[in-house]
Motif scaffolding. Structure first.
Motif, PDB file in Angstrom:
ATOM      1  N   HIS A  98       0.834  -1.204   0.000  1.00 29.91           N
ATOM      2  CA  HIS A  98       0.000   0.000   0.000  1.00 29.91           C
ATOM      3  C   HIS A  98       0.869   1.253   0.000  1.00 29.91           C
ATOM      4  CE1 HIS A  98      -3.726  -2.204   1.169  1.00 29.91           C
ATOM      5  NE2 HIS A  98      -2.866  -2.994   1.797  1.00 29.91           N
ATOM      6  N   ARG A  99       0.468   2.217  -0.802  1.00 27.13           N
ATOM      7  CA  ARG A  99       1.095   3.539  -0.696  1.00 27.13           C
ATOM      8  C   ARG A  99       0.436   4.280   0.460  1.00 27.13           C
ATOM      9  NH1 ARG A  99      -0.356   9.124  -3.559  1.00 27.13           N
ATOM     10  NH2 ARG A  99       1.408  10.349  -2.821  1.00 27.13           N
ATOM     11  N   ILE A 100       1.252   4.698   1.424  1.00 23.59           N
ATOM     12  CA  ILE A 100       0.777   5.488   2.557  1.00 23.59           C
ATOM     13  C   ILE A 100       1.519   6.814   2.516  1.00 23.59           C
ATOM     14  CG2 ILE A 100       0.421   5.568   5.044  1.00 23.59           C
ATOM     15  CD1 ILE A 100      -0.958   3.174   3.733  1.00 23.59           C
ATOM     16  N   VAL A 101       0.797   7.913   2.485  1.00 22.87           N
ATOM     17  CA  VAL A 101       1.432   9.214   2.284  1.00 22.87           C
ATOM     18  C   VAL A 101       2.343   9.603   3.440  1.00 22.87           C
ATOM     19  CG1 VAL A 101       0.965  11.698   2.167  1.00 22.87           C
ATOM     20  CG2 VAL A 101      -0.236  10.127   0.657  1.00 22.87           C
ATOM     21  N   HIS A 102       1.859   9.476   4.679  1.00 22.05           N
ATOM     22  CA  HIS A 102       2.624  10.017   5.810  1.00 22.05           C
ATOM     23  C   HIS A 102       3.097   8.905   6.740  1.00 22.05           C
ATOM     24  CE1 HIS A 102       4.139  13.236   8.241  1.00 22.05           C
ATOM     25  NE2 HIS A 102       3.387  14.136   7.653  1.00 22.05           N
ATOM     26  N   GLY A 103       4.406   8.887   7.013  1.00 21.22           N
ATOM     27  CA  GLY A 103       4.980   7.924   7.945  1.00 21.22           C
ATOM     28  C   GLY A 103       5.490   8.556   9.217  1.00 21.22           C
ATOM     29  N   GLY A 104       5.336   9.889   9.335  1.00 20.08           N
ATOM     30  CA  GLY A 104       5.761  10.560  10.560  1.00 20.08           C
ATOM     31  C   GLY A 104       7.267  10.506  10.778  1.00 20.08           C
ATOM     32  N   LEU A 124      -1.625   9.658  12.291  1.00 23.41           N
ATOM     33  CA  LEU A 124      -1.009  10.714  11.487  1.00 23.41           C
ATOM     34  C   LEU A 124      -1.989  11.357  10.514  1.00 23.41           C
ATOM     35  CD1 LEU A 124       2.346   8.893  10.615  1.00 23.41           C
ATOM     36  CD2 LEU A 124       2.057  10.769  12.243  1.00 23.41           C
ATOM     37  N   ALA A 125      -3.226  10.906  10.503  1.00 24.55           N
ATOM     38  CA  ALA A 125      -4.215  11.391   9.537  1.00 24.55           C
ATOM     39  C   ALA A 125      -4.368  12.916   9.518  1.00 24.55           C
ATOM     40  CB  ALA A 125      -5.563  10.730   9.781  1.00 24.55           C
ATOM     41  N   PRO A 126      -4.303  13.634  10.665  1.00 27.45           N
ATOM     42  CA  PRO A 126      -4.431  15.091  10.596  1.00 27.45           C
ATOM     43  C   PRO A 126      -3.346  15.770   9.767  1.00 27.45           C
ATOM     44  CG  PRO A 126      -4.809  14.328  12.834  1.00 27.45           C
ATOM     45  CD  PRO A 126      -4.292  13.149  12.062  1.00 27.45           C
ATOM     46  N   VAL A 155       5.694   4.073   2.828  1.00 28.99           N
ATOM     47  CA  VAL A 155       5.382   5.471   3.147  1.00 28.99           C
ATOM     48  C   VAL A 155       6.192   6.443   2.294  1.00 28.99           C
ATOM     49  CG1 VAL A 155       4.625   4.932   5.487  1.00 28.99           C
ATOM     50  CG2 VAL A 155       7.013   5.500   5.080  1.00 28.99           C
ATOM     51  N   ASP A 156       5.517   7.504   1.867  1.00 28.87           N
ATOM     52  CA  ASP A 156       6.144   8.501   1.001  1.00 28.87           C
ATOM     53  C   ASP A 156       7.214   9.323   1.702  1.00 28.87           C
ATOM     54  OD1 ASP A 156       5.538   8.662  -1.732  1.00 28.87           O
ATOM     55  OD2 ASP A 156       3.507   9.344  -1.332  1.00 28.87           O
ATOM     56  N   THR A 157       7.144   9.390   3.013  1.00 25.03           N
ATOM     57  CA  THR A 157       8.097  10.232   3.754  1.00 25.03           C
ATOM     58  C   THR A 157       9.415   9.532   4.054  1.00 25.03           C
ATOM     59  OG1 THR A 157       6.940   9.520   5.752  1.00 25.03           O
ATOM     60  CG2 THR A 157       6.327  11.656   4.846  1.00 25.03           C
ATOM     61  N   ALA A 158       9.467   8.213   3.941  1.00 22.84           N
ATOM     62  CA  ALA A 158      10.647   7.459   4.382  1.00 22.84           C
ATOM     63  C   ALA A 158      11.911   7.855   3.625  1.00 22.84           C
ATOM     64  CB  ALA A 158      10.403   5.963   4.235  1.00 22.84           C
ATOM     65  N   PHE A 159      11.789   8.156   2.336  1.00 24.78           N
ATOM     66  CA  PHE A 159      12.959   8.477   1.516  1.00 24.78           C
ATOM     67  C   PHE A 159      13.707   9.699   2.055  1.00 24.78           C
ATOM     68  CE2 PHE A 159      14.912  10.457  -2.310  1.00 24.78           C
ATOM     69  CZ  PHE A 159      15.730   9.397  -2.711  1.00 24.78           C
ATOM     70  N   HIS A 160      12.996  10.575   2.752  1.00 26.89           N
ATOM     71  CA  HIS A 160      13.594  11.823   3.217  1.00 26.89           C
ATOM     72  C   HIS A 160      14.064  11.767   4.675  1.00 26.89           C
ATOM     73  CE1 HIS A 160      11.940  13.510  -0.458  1.00 26.89           C
ATOM     74  NE2 HIS A 160      10.726  13.122  -0.094  1.00 26.89           N
ATOM     75  N   CYS A 161      13.891  10.642   5.322  1.00 25.60           N
ATOM     76  CA  CYS A 161      14.107  10.564   6.770  1.00 25.60           C
ATOM     77  C   CYS A 161      15.558  10.772   7.204  1.00 25.60           C
ATOM     78  CB  CYS A 161      13.607   9.227   7.317  1.00 25.60           C
ATOM     79  SG  CYS A 161      11.841   9.228   7.685  1.00 25.60           S
ATOM     80  N   HIS A 162      16.494  10.601   6.295  1.00 26.20           N
ATOM     81  CA  HIS A 162      17.902  10.684   6.685  1.00 26.20           C
ATOM     82  C   HIS A 162      18.578  11.971   6.208  1.00 26.20           C
ATOM     83  CE1 HIS A 162      17.559   6.633   8.207  1.00 26.20           C
ATOM     84  NE2 HIS A 162      17.033   6.263   7.058  1.00 26.20           N
ATOM     85  N   GLN A 163      17.773  12.979   5.915  1.00 24.31           N
ATOM     86  CA  GLN A 163      18.327  14.289   5.588  1.00 24.31           C
ATOM     87  C   GLN A 163      19.034  14.874   6.811  1.00 24.31           C
ATOM     88  OE1 GLN A 163      15.066  16.743   4.333  1.00 24.31           O
ATOM     89  NE2 GLN A 163      14.803  15.708   2.362  1.00 24.31           N
ATOM     90  N   TYR A 184       8.873  16.982   6.593  1.00 20.63           N
ATOM     91  CA  TYR A 184       8.961  15.559   6.298  1.00 20.63           C
ATOM     92  C   TYR A 184       9.306  15.277   4.835  1.00 20.63           C
ATOM     93  CZ  TYR A 184       6.801  14.761  10.854  1.00 20.63           C
ATOM     94  OH  TYR A 184       6.535  14.728  12.200  1.00 20.63           O
ATOM     95  N   GLY A 185       8.708  16.044   3.928  1.00 23.69           N
ATOM     96  CA  GLY A 185       8.883  15.743   2.510  1.00 23.69           C
ATOM     97  C   GLY A 185       7.987  14.585   2.087  1.00 23.69           C
ATOM     98  N   PHE A 186       7.576  14.580   0.824  1.00 24.36           N
ATOM     99  CA  PHE A 186       6.671  13.550   0.321  1.00 24.36           C
ATOM    100  C   PHE A 186       7.118  13.099  -1.065  1.00 24.36           C
ATOM    101  CE2 PHE A 186       4.503  16.059   3.477  1.00 24.36           C
ATOM    102  CZ  PHE A 186       3.906  15.100   4.271  1.00 24.36           C
ATOM    103  N   HIS A 187       6.284  12.345  -1.741  1.00 23.47           N
ATOM    104  CA  HIS A 187       6.594  11.761  -3.057  1.00 23.47           C
ATOM    105  C   HIS A 187       7.854  10.900  -3.017  1.00 23.47           C
ATOM    106  CE1 HIS A 187       4.169  15.316  -4.823  1.00 23.47           C
ATOM    107  NE2 HIS A 187       3.409  14.224  -4.843  1.00 23.47           N
TER     108      HIS A 187
END
Length: 404
Positions: A98-104, A124-126, A155-163, A184-187
């Motif tokens: 599943h694509r989940i937009v927000h992973g916090g 994280l829905a809000p 989750v779409d945010t995971a790619f950016h987690c190590h900035q 967080y960043g997305f996509h």
């Protein structure tokens, strides 16, 4: 009978899916996945809803308008899709991604969906009101009817987690950062695909400083260096950064205060304004679809396109600051892949950086559209978020099988 896995991307008005086949050999190599068919239910909740499915060779397997009751809401659309897949598949899939937009802040990788993971993502829905609940709705249906199927959240945010942490802060009291108010960043699934593609097919570009512009209904851009996210345009929610189809992008927070104090708008009204009534749709007063705006003679349509290209170019240039320059620009997603005019106009704003594109190559949609003397190479690479999700689902399934 070969095993299969499913990818599901549930949005606010659409339900997309792909089905992949695992080789008969039984190996669980993510590079051996074969696309079988995929499609979507679009226009959910409207009188013009449609169900379309294409096979691996582009052949039409299903293409019809749906009765309102079949697609009156997401739950009904899920039932329609479940019934179609049940009839089509010889046995249940081994896994669903599943694509989940927000992973916090705490989810830096895809994960098997357990009760704890589901509760965490739901909380994280809000932060993604148009996406998160819809992303999770199919998870609950599958857990209810097919509890044996392994489900994976990508989750779409995971790619950016190590900035670098510096790029994640807002200039607010630190206690809010600790409470989760950060960029967080997305996509991220799209950026992961482009990064993987470059690593395999364009290794020299992959090692460099590459601005990837994911331009679609939702738009963002990310500086990627050596395959890793450095900084991105989206922030705490998917409202920030570049102007989008119906979202404004970067906005002075004082505008929200003005709406509340001077126009007495409540949170629901403001949310609708920001997510559904702004962006190119709001600025043009005509449409959020770039094709419609480019074809229009209306001055407001022209203004919206001019604004989109200028603000996008401005943000792309800003992404160069952490890396002190760029070696390449990649356009991807719906507008980025299919609109030569938008690519050209954005690059015109970046000519001072030495960006030059070949008009003929750009019009043809060639992979590399920059001229030989361009200081920054420019590319068009179609994204494939669904393939990234499929690979992640298979990876977790393989690990799960090893642990049994």
């Amino acid at each position: 009978m070969s095993e299969k896995l499913i990818v599901i991307n549930a949005g606010s008005s659409s339900l997309k899916f792909n089905v992949y086949q695992i080789p008969e050999s039984g190996t669980l190599d993510v590079n051996d996945l074969s696309f079988l068919y995929g499609g979507q239910v679009s226009g959910i909740g409207t009188e013009i809803a449609h169900f379309k499915v294409k096979g691996a060779l582009g052949q039409i397997l299903e293409d019809r308008a749906t009765a309102f009751e079949e697609t009156k809401d997401l739950q009904a659309a899920q039932e329609l899709l479940a019934n179609w897949l049940t009839f089509r598949m010889d046995k249940p899939a081994i896994a669903v991604g599943h694509r989940i937009v927000h992973g916090g802040a705490d989810m830096d990788d895809s994960a098997i969906i357990t009760d704890e993971v589901l509760d965490y993502l739901d909380a994280l829905a809000p932060l993604a009101p148009l996406h998160q609940h819809n992303n999770l709705a199919p998870v609950r249906v599958i857990r209810e009817y097919w509890p044996q199927i392994l489900q994976v959240a990508c989750v779409d945010t995971a790619f950016h987690c190590h900035q670098d942490e510096l790029y994640n802060y807002y200039a607010l009291p630190k206690r809010y950062y600790e409470q989760g108010v950060r960029r967080y960043g997305f996509h991220g699934l799209s950026y992961q695909y482009i990064s993987d593609y470059m690593a395999q097919h364009l290794p020299d570009l992959h090692k460099g400083r590459v601005i990837v512009a994911h331009l679609g209904s939702g738009s963002s851009a990310c500086m990627i260096q050596d395959g890793k996210s450095v900084v991105s345009t989206m922030g705490f929610t998917a409202l920030d950064g570049l102007p989008m189809s119906t979202r404004p992008g970067r906005l002075d927070a004082g505008v929200v205060l003005w709406w509340m104090q001077q126009r007495k708008k409540d949170a629901d009204e403001i949310q609708d304004l920001l997510y559904n009534q702004s962006g190119m749709k709001g600025l043009s007063g005509i449409s959020g679809d770039m094709r419609t705006l480019l074809a229009s003679e209306d001055p407001q349509a022209k203004l919206a396109v001019d604004y989109y290209c200028f603000r996008t170019a401005e943000s792309l240039a800003g992404l160069c600051v952490p890396t002190q320059g760029a070696d390449g620009i990649v356009f991807t997603a719906g507008v980025g892949e299919h609109s030569p005019e938008i690519r050209a106009r954005i690059c015109e704003h970046l000519a001072w950086l030495g960006v030059k594109i070949d008009p003929e190559l750009n019009a043809q949609g060639a992979q590399k559209i920059s001229t030989p003397d361009s200081h920054i190479s420019v590319w068009v690479i179609p994204t494939n978020e669904e393939l990234v999700i499929a690979r992640e689902a298979l990876r977790h399934y393989a690990l799960h099988q090893q642990s049994i």
